[in-house]
Design a protein around this motif. Sequence first.
Motif: not given
Length: 282
Positions: A277-281, A212-216, A229-234
């Motif tokens: 690690l990152s936050i994706k929108r 999900q972190q890689k592709y979304l 709706g932001d996705l927070v990744f560890w």
Amino acid sequence: MDKLDPRITPFKDGFAADHLKDKVDAKVYGAPIRQQIIMPVVPLHQRPATTSMMDTQLLLGTEFDMYDIAGSWAWGQEVTPAGFGYVGYVPKMTLAPPAFTPSHRVCVLRAPVFAKPDLKSPIRLDLPLNAKFLVEDTDGDYLKATGFGYIHKNHICQQTDKDTDFVQFAELHLGLPYVWGGISSDGVDCSGLVQSALRAAGQDAPRDSDLQQKYLGHEVKDYKQLRRGDLVFWLGHVGIMRDEKTLLHANAYHMTVASEPLEKATERISLSAGSILSIKRL
């Protein structure tokens, strides 16, 4: 050549799918037999045994490419639009040749299926969020799902329906237990919550948090300007922002789907999984 991900690539023990001939050196290549899940919720296991780890769940109407049979188990891959379906074993009795093309899906956490178009009639079964089926008829406020019974119109939507606010579907899961591999009303894990919510909104998503972190979505640079709706990744974990400060996530600390301040969650999670690690929108 990039290393193939065994979670989403159908190969094992000298066998590989036909479409992998230029990527995998195997003794035998084979074409799948397309099947369809015929039960509300089906576990997908790593090995042909109920005692093995459940990697995910497959829901009614999902298609499954079967490559091999081991006793009462079928080995294959979930069919998804983007090709991120998980590979594993499901009980053979939960599969059948595709009998319908789904027209509708469940859009509430759990939808009762009635014997008649009447709320006082017996309930035959419950279908989870994102279960897919074919509607063959309408009777008042009820739609008849082929082979199952009647479902109230407020509990379903058309397969083609999309919604921009996937978080509303994630919020339906508040209080559900944390279940490793879960994507149903029985319980979910962190990435299962994200996948289920996005699917309910009409968007497919990979199953695990790293995929999900890689592709979304795209990267959010300013962590002080977060949105719903932001996705927070560890490392090994993902959560969904309900607003600029509040995180919704299925987690093993609470053993439930919980809502809490992002700052508080980050402080605790950092002790085991490190920094964000990152936050994706999307």
